[in-house]
Design a protein around this motif. Structure first.
Motif, PDB file in Angstrom:
ATOM      1  N   ALA A 139     -14.338  -6.427   8.386  1.00  0.00           N
ATOM      2  CA  ALA A 139     -13.860  -5.793   7.153  1.00  0.00           C
ATOM      3  C   ALA A 139     -14.629  -4.517   6.816  1.00  0.00           C
ATOM      4  CB  ALA A 139     -13.954  -6.778   5.986  1.00  0.00           C
ATOM      5  N   ARG A 140     -15.934  -4.502   7.110  1.00  0.00           N
ATOM      6  CA  ARG A 140     -16.746  -3.309   6.809  1.00  0.00           C
ATOM      7  C   ARG A 140     -17.091  -2.502   8.051  1.00  0.00           C
ATOM      8  NH1 ARG A 140     -20.914  -6.671   3.056  1.00  0.00           N
ATOM      9  NH2 ARG A 140     -20.250  -8.250   4.585  1.00  0.00           N
ATOM     10  N   ALA A 141     -16.624  -2.948   9.218  1.00  0.00           N
ATOM     11  CA  ALA A 141     -16.939  -2.255  10.467  1.00  0.00           C
ATOM     12  C   ALA A 141     -15.744  -1.525  11.060  1.00  0.00           C
ATOM     13  CB  ALA A 141     -17.482  -3.249  11.492  1.00  0.00           C
ATOM     14  N   CYS A 142     -14.527  -1.965  10.737  1.00  0.00           N
ATOM     15  CA  CYS A 142     -13.332  -1.350  11.298  1.00  0.00           C
ATOM     16  C   CYS A 142     -12.922  -0.119  10.492  1.00  0.00           C
ATOM     17  CB  CYS A 142     -12.174  -2.346  11.321  1.00  0.00           C
ATOM     18  SG  CYS A 142     -12.406  -3.712  12.483  1.00  0.00           S
ATOM     19  N   THR A 143     -12.282   0.833  11.172  1.00  0.00           N
ATOM     20  CA  THR A 143     -11.727   2.007  10.511  1.00  0.00           C
ATOM     21  C   THR A 143     -10.221   1.885  10.312  1.00  0.00           C
ATOM     22  OG1 THR A 143     -11.384   3.155  12.619  1.00  0.00           O
ATOM     23  CG2 THR A 143     -13.516   3.484  11.518  1.00  0.00           C
ATOM     24  N   HIS A 144      -9.574   1.065  11.150  1.00  0.00           N
ATOM     25  CA  HIS A 144      -8.128   0.877  11.105  1.00  0.00           C
ATOM     26  C   HIS A 144      -7.804  -0.581  11.407  1.00  0.00           C
ATOM     27  CE1 HIS A 144      -8.498   5.204  11.680  1.00  0.00           C
ATOM     28  NE2 HIS A 144      -7.238   5.344  11.318  1.00  0.00           N
ATOM     29  N   ALA A 145      -6.597  -0.999  11.037  1.00  0.00           N
ATOM     30  CA  ALA A 145      -6.201  -2.380  11.317  1.00  0.00           C
ATOM     31  C   ALA A 145      -4.693  -2.472  11.485  1.00  0.00           C
ATOM     32  CB  ALA A 145      -6.659  -3.315  10.203  1.00  0.00           C
ATOM     33  N   LEU A 146      -4.277  -3.427  12.306  1.00  0.00           N
ATOM     34  CA  LEU A 146      -2.899  -3.886  12.346  1.00  0.00           C
ATOM     35  C   LEU A 146      -2.837  -5.125  11.466  1.00  0.00           C
ATOM     36  CD1 LEU A 146      -2.030  -3.544  16.145  1.00  0.00           C
ATOM     37  CD2 LEU A 146      -1.373  -2.009  14.271  1.00  0.00           C
ATOM     38  N   VAL A 147      -1.975  -5.098  10.467  1.00  0.00           N
ATOM     39  CA  VAL A 147      -1.961  -6.117   9.421  1.00  0.00           C
ATOM     40  C   VAL A 147      -0.544  -6.655   9.264  1.00  0.00           C
ATOM     41  CG1 VAL A 147      -2.537  -6.586   7.014  1.00  0.00           C
ATOM     42  CG2 VAL A 147      -3.758  -4.790   8.225  1.00  0.00           C
ATOM     43  N   THR A 148      -0.411  -7.962   9.191  1.00  0.00           N
ATOM     44  CA  THR A 148       0.891  -8.533   8.857  1.00  0.00           C
ATOM     45  C   THR A 148       1.035  -8.584   7.342  1.00  0.00           C
ATOM     46  OG1 THR A 148       0.002 -10.796   8.996  1.00  0.00           O
ATOM     47  CG2 THR A 148       1.086  -9.900  10.965  1.00  0.00           C
ATOM     48  N   ALA A 149       2.249  -8.298   6.886  1.00  0.00           N
ATOM     49  CA  ALA A 149       2.536  -8.316   5.451  1.00  0.00           C
ATOM     50  C   ALA A 149       3.988  -8.730   5.255  1.00  0.00           C
ATOM     51  CB  ALA A 149       2.275  -6.940   4.832  1.00  0.00           C
ATOM     52  N   ARG A 150       4.292  -9.203   4.068  1.00  0.00           N
ATOM     53  CA  ARG A 150       5.629  -9.684   3.755  1.00  0.00           C
ATOM     54  C   ARG A 150       6.507  -8.549   3.233  1.00  0.00           C
ATOM     55  NH1 ARG A 150       6.821 -14.542   6.100  1.00  0.00           N
ATOM     56  NH2 ARG A 150       4.871 -15.687   6.283  1.00  0.00           N
ATOM     57  N   THR A 151       7.715  -8.511   3.763  1.00  0.00           N
ATOM     58  CA  THR A 151       8.745  -7.618   3.247  1.00  0.00           C
ATOM     59  C   THR A 151       9.906  -8.516   2.826  1.00  0.00           C
ATOM     60  OG1 THR A 151       9.677  -7.332   5.464  1.00  0.00           O
ATOM     61  CG2 THR A 151       8.053  -5.720   4.745  1.00  0.00           C
ATOM     62  N   GLY A 152       9.852  -8.990   1.602  1.00  0.00           N
ATOM     63  CA  GLY A 152      10.786 -10.023   1.177  1.00  0.00           C
ATOM     64  C   GLY A 152      10.440 -11.322   1.870  1.00  0.00           C
ATOM     65  N   GLU A 153      11.404 -11.903   2.577  1.00  0.00           N
ATOM     66  CA  GLU A 153      11.172 -13.156   3.300  1.00  0.00           C
ATOM     67  C   GLU A 153      10.686 -12.928   4.722  1.00  0.00           C
ATOM     68  OE1 GLU A 153      11.319 -16.215   1.951  1.00  0.00           O
ATOM     69  OE2 GLU A 153      11.657 -15.124   0.083  1.00  0.00           O
ATOM     70  N   ALA A 154      10.716 -11.684   5.187  1.00  0.00           N
ATOM     71  CA  ALA A 154      10.341 -11.377   6.569  1.00  0.00           C
ATOM     72  C   ALA A 154       8.847 -11.075   6.657  1.00  0.00           C
ATOM     73  CB  ALA A 154      11.147 -10.200   7.084  1.00  0.00           C
ATOM     74  N   ARG A 155       8.346 -11.132   7.884  1.00  0.00           N
ATOM     75  CA  ARG A 155       6.946 -10.831   8.162  1.00  0.00           C
ATOM     76  C   ARG A 155       6.894  -9.621   9.089  1.00  0.00           C
ATOM     77  NH1 ARG A 155       2.837 -14.931  11.414  1.00  0.00           N
ATOM     78  NH2 ARG A 155       0.869 -13.921  10.908  1.00  0.00           N
ATOM     79  N   GLY A 156       6.273  -8.549   8.603  1.00  0.00           N
ATOM     80  CA  GLY A 156       6.203  -7.327   9.384  1.00  0.00           C
ATOM     81  C   GLY A 156       4.780  -6.995   9.775  1.00  0.00           C
ATOM     82  N   LEU A 157       4.649  -6.102  10.751  1.00  0.00           N
ATOM     83  CA  LEU A 157       3.345  -5.635  11.213  1.00  0.00           C
ATOM     84  C   LEU A 157       3.198  -4.173  10.832  1.00  0.00           C
ATOM     85  CD1 LEU A 157       0.783  -6.381  12.906  1.00  0.00           C
ATOM     86  CD2 LEU A 157       1.977  -5.379  14.870  1.00  0.00           C
ATOM     87  N   PHE A 158       2.017  -3.846  10.288  1.00  0.00           N
ATOM     88  CA  PHE A 158       1.783  -2.498   9.782  1.00  0.00           C
ATOM     89  C   PHE A 158       0.432  -1.993  10.263  1.00  0.00           C
ATOM     90  CE2 PHE A 158       4.724  -4.601   7.033  1.00  0.00           C
ATOM     91  CZ  PHE A 158       5.669  -3.640   6.722  1.00  0.00           C
ATOM     92  N   ALA A 159       0.388  -0.699  10.565  1.00  0.00           N
ATOM     93  CA  ALA A 159      -0.869  -0.034  10.907  1.00  0.00           C
ATOM     94  C   ALA A 159      -1.374   0.675   9.666  1.00  0.00           C
ATOM     95  CB  ALA A 159      -0.646   0.957  12.040  1.00  0.00           C
ATOM     96  N   VAL A 160      -2.657   0.478   9.367  1.00  0.00           N
ATOM     97  CA  VAL A 160      -3.215   1.046   8.143  1.00  0.00           C
ATOM     98  C   VAL A 160      -4.620   1.574   8.407  1.00  0.00           C
ATOM     99  CG1 VAL A 160      -4.011  -1.249   7.399  1.00  0.00           C
ATOM    100  CG2 VAL A 160      -3.739   0.576   5.707  1.00  0.00           C
ATOM    101  N   ALA A 161      -4.892   2.758   7.872  1.00  0.00           N
ATOM    102  CA  ALA A 161      -6.258   3.293   7.875  1.00  0.00           C
ATOM    103  C   ALA A 161      -6.997   2.700   6.683  1.00  0.00           C
ATOM    104  CB  ALA A 161      -6.228   4.814   7.782  1.00  0.00           C
TER     105      ALA A 161
END
Length: 360
Positions: A139-161
């Protein structure tokens, strides 16, 4: 994010001892610094799964795990993220973030009941993430992450800085001693700009999801080897029969696990796109077997050596504690039941070799 994003490098073994134990915070910082060094010098640019050098990839993770399980947890997340991005590009997903030198990635996909992370589309076609994501290693060492998050009932993957203006680690959200150096905290997102990485379900439905699961087992295997090294050293010193018996059992199981990785890598490299449909069953088999081996190593080393190494060898005690926690990424009987279901299905369809009906 924090000063650690540009932290000087250091070795995980350099933490100072406090009161006969280890300085946990000092160890965490040293692991974060070593992770930074490994990313910057290219050590973690491992062969991709299915590239023909999958066994080299897993061996590198095993070797890092033998050094430090907190360190390999960060390394495995980073290398898995690079593999996910490469696979999604091969599948035709567009507008993915670039893999640039110095970026330190995590893959944060845990979705236990309770806290939820929501992704909301914006007018310009991008996305914003809001909510809390649990179990974010690095959490304090990474600069970026691929994160799963909900879009309504679906589960999506997102890249975030991981901009500190939009992503904040939740202090105190990991209180256990085990795997403390992996810096696995909850992360609170507040309208964090994100890029969608493929259609809903892409993260779980690609073959590489199962390939990555074997990479985690390679880390467990390295932890088991590190614990077994203490037993091997004790047996060399004393030659006591019961110690040797436990060492013999441990050695046989570790060698069997090593051979299973060889076979799994060969199968994966021969069918990286999983056209034969064997990836899920293969991953479940390897993970279940390695979890059982590692658990038995912990049991036998404790039986053979007693409390001495746990009380007086801080590095061994930390590895035992870390491995005990790390292995719980395998979900015990729930995962074994899934394996049993898959094995029955393979028999019914004449699937993978190695699963055969016994004569009645």
């Amino acid at each position: 994010m924090t000063a650690e994003r540009g932290a000087p490098t250091g070795a995980p073994g350099a933490e100072k001892r406090v009161g006969g134990g280890l300085d946990t915070e000092g160890h965490r910082r040293a692991v974060a610094a070593e992770f930074t060094r490994l990313v910057h010098d290219g050590t973690l640019d491992l062969p991709l799964p299915g590239s023909g050098r999958t066994r080299q990839r897993w061996a590198a993770l095993t070797a890092l795990a033998e050094r430090d399980l907190g360190l390999v947890r960060l390394a495995e997340g980073h290398t898995d993220a690079l593999a996910v991005l490469a696979e999604l590009r091969d599948l035709g997903v567009r507008d993915l973030p670039g893999v640039r030198p110095g970026r330190r990635w995590g893959v944060w996909a845990a979705e236990p009941p309770g806290a939820a992370l929501e992704a909301v589309p914006t007018r310009d076609g991008n996305w914003r993430l809001t909510g809390t994501k649990p179990y974010c290693s690095g959490a304090r060492a990474c600069t970026h992450a691929l994160v799963t998050a909900r879009t309504g009932e679906a589960r999506g993957l997102f890249a975030v800085a991981l901009d500190p203006a939009h992503a904040t680690p939740v202090s105190g959200s990991w209180t256990a001693a085990g795997m403390a150096a992996s810096d696995t905290l909850d992360m609170r997102f507040d309208a964090a700009p994100a890029t969608r990485a493929g259609p809903p379900g892409a993260y779980l439905e690609r073959p590489g999801f199962h390939h990555g699961g074997i990479g985690v087992a390679a880390c467990w295997y390295g932890g088991a080897r590190a614990v077994a090294a203490t037993l091997r050293a004790a047996a060399a010193r004393c030659g006591e029969p019961h110690t040797l018996a436990h060492l013999g059992a441990v050695d046989a199981q570790l060698e069997a696990a090593d051979a299973l990785f060889d076979r799994a890598a060969a199968e994966l490299d021969a069918d990286p796109d999983d056209r034969k449909g064997g990836a899920a069953l293969r991953a479940m088999r390897v993970r279940s077997f390695v979890e059982g081996v590692a658990s038995d190593v912990l049991y036998r080393v404790g039986r053979a050596l007693g409390a001495g190494p746990l009380a007086h060898e801080a590095g061994h005690a930390r590895t035992v504690t870390d491995l005990t926690v790390y292995l719980r990424q395998h979900h015990g009987e729930r995962d074994l039941a899934a394996l049993g279901t898959a094995a029955l299905g393979a028999v019914a369809t004449g699937g993978l070799p190695g699963v055969q009906e016994r004569p009645s």
